[in-house]
Write a protein that holds these residues in place. Structure first.
Motif, PDB file in Angstrom:
ATOM      1  N   THR A 241       0.762  -1.060   0.139  1.00  9.80           N
ATOM      2  CA  THR A 241       0.049   0.023  -0.166  1.00  9.80           C
ATOM      3  C   THR A 241       0.672   1.058   0.082  1.00  9.80           C
ATOM      4  N   SER A 242      -0.060   2.282  -0.379  1.00  6.83           N
ATOM      5  CA  SER A 242       0.932   3.610  -0.321  1.00  6.83           C
ATOM      6  C   SER A 242       0.436   4.969   0.662  1.00  6.83           C
ATOM      7  N   PRO A 243       1.617   4.909   2.048  1.00  2.00           N
ATOM      8  CA  PRO A 243       1.422   5.659   3.090  1.00  2.00           C
ATOM      9  C   PRO A 243      -0.071   7.245   2.914  1.00  2.00           C
ATOM     10  N   ARG A 244       0.793   7.298   1.636  1.00  2.00           N
ATOM     11  CA  ARG A 244      -0.929   8.769   1.086  1.00  2.00           C
ATOM     12  C   ARG A 244      -2.202   8.346   1.076  1.00  2.00           C
ATOM     13  N   ARG A 245      -2.846   9.670   1.773  1.00  2.00           N
ATOM     14  CA  ARG A 245      -4.257   9.629   1.440  1.00  2.00           C
ATOM     15  C   ARG A 245      -4.787   8.856   0.094  1.00  2.00           C
ATOM     16  N   ARG A 246      -3.872   9.893  -0.479  1.00  2.00           N
ATOM     17  CA  ARG A 246      -4.851  10.116  -2.352  1.00  2.00           C
ATOM     18  C   ARG A 246      -3.312   9.229  -2.787  1.00  2.00           C
ATOM     19  N   LEU A 247      -4.182   8.323  -4.009  1.00  2.00           N
ATOM     20  CA  LEU A 247      -3.649   7.785  -5.513  1.00  2.00           C
ATOM     21  C   LEU A 247      -3.392   7.671  -6.560  1.00  2.00           C
ATOM     22  N   SER A 248      -3.127   7.605  -7.598  1.00  6.05           N
ATOM     23  CA  SER A 248      -2.869   7.339  -8.696  1.00  6.05           C
ATOM     24  C   SER A 248      -2.307   6.142  -9.097  1.00  6.05           C
ATOM     25  N   PRO A 249      -4.017   4.866  -9.209  1.00  4.41           N
ATOM     26  CA  PRO A 249      -3.033   3.593  -8.509  1.00  4.41           C
ATOM     27  C   PRO A 249      -3.007   2.844 -10.746  1.00  4.41           C
ATOM     28  N   THR A 250      -2.966   3.991 -11.290  1.00 11.29           N
ATOM     29  CA  THR A 250      -2.086   3.490 -12.377  1.00 11.29           C
ATOM     30  C   THR A 250      -0.170   4.734 -12.680  1.00 11.29           C
TER      31      THR A 250
END
Length: 221
Positions: free
Chosen positions: A151-160
């Motif tokens: 997972t990414s630690p960010r609250r928002r991310l772009s899966p691509t």
């Protein structure tokens, strides 16, 4: 397909090319664990975080839209007051049955998310699910000898385009396997992580259709 940044990051943290990968989410709310279980696990969060715009929208809705709707409803009620009240006896019995069915469905403490035993692997994984990241998206990666969850630690991310995710759980193939049916309708496809102790959890909302199709074909191959 997931962009090069995702595959490049996957290769870097795995040390090899993944056999298959897919972004997914726990597609239902995580059930509330017993208080003593939650306390022993460190009282981690059981819900994903939300972007600040969602909170702004909620404030606007409750303090502006709802009062306007109530005022409009009150005005309509004065203009068009019903002359008689329908008995609704038949509907009442049907409504009771509907409520009974809803109550029966609501009696599943696991909500179809996992097997229901918080002491086993799946339950313990769920207790820390959002502690690793408030973002609901997880990247499940299949390697030759293990299953990894990142997972990414960010609250928002772009899966691509995400390139900062890290592995938060890793299981050798004799401890975990992935189960799912190929050819599931896009948008409704799910799969299960099943563990050696008999516990399981279900994930859905699979991202990137080509990745999802390849992932499901791989676990059925």
């Amino acid at each position: 397909m997931a962009k090069r940044a995702v595959h490049r990051r996957a290769r870097k943290i795995l040390g090899e090319e993944p056999v298959a990968l897919v972004w997914c989410e726990i597609h239902k709310p995580i059930p509330t664990p017993p208080e003593e279980v939650h306390r022993a696990a460190g009282r981690g969060r059981l819900k994903p975080g939300h972007h600040w715009l969602l909170y702004v929208g909620a404030v606007v809705f409750f303090f502006i839209v709802v009062p306007m709707m109530l005022l409009d409803k009150l005005g309509t009620g004065r203009r068009d007051r019903p002359n008689a009240r329908s008995s609704g006896s038949g509907r009442g019995r049907g409504g009771d049955r509907d409520r009974d069915r809803d109550r029966d469905r609501g009696q599943d403490p696991a909500n179809g998310v996992f097997d229901g035993d918080w002491s086993l692997t799946a339950g313990q994984l769920l207790l820390h699910w959002y502690g690793h990241s408030p973002n609901p998206k997880r990247l499940v990666m299949l390697v030759r000898d293990r299953v990894c969850v990142a997972t990414s630690p960010r609250r928002r991310l772009s899966p691509t385009k995400a390139d900062d995710f890290r592995i938060v759980a890793e299981f050798p193939l004799d401890q975990a396997r992935v189960e799912g049916e190929a050819g599931q309708p896009r948008g409704f496809a799910t799969f299960r992580l099943r563990f050696a102790d008999g516990s399981w959890l279900e994930a859905g909302r699979l991202g990137e259709p080509e990745d999802a199709d390849h992932f499901l074909r791989t676990i059925n191959g």
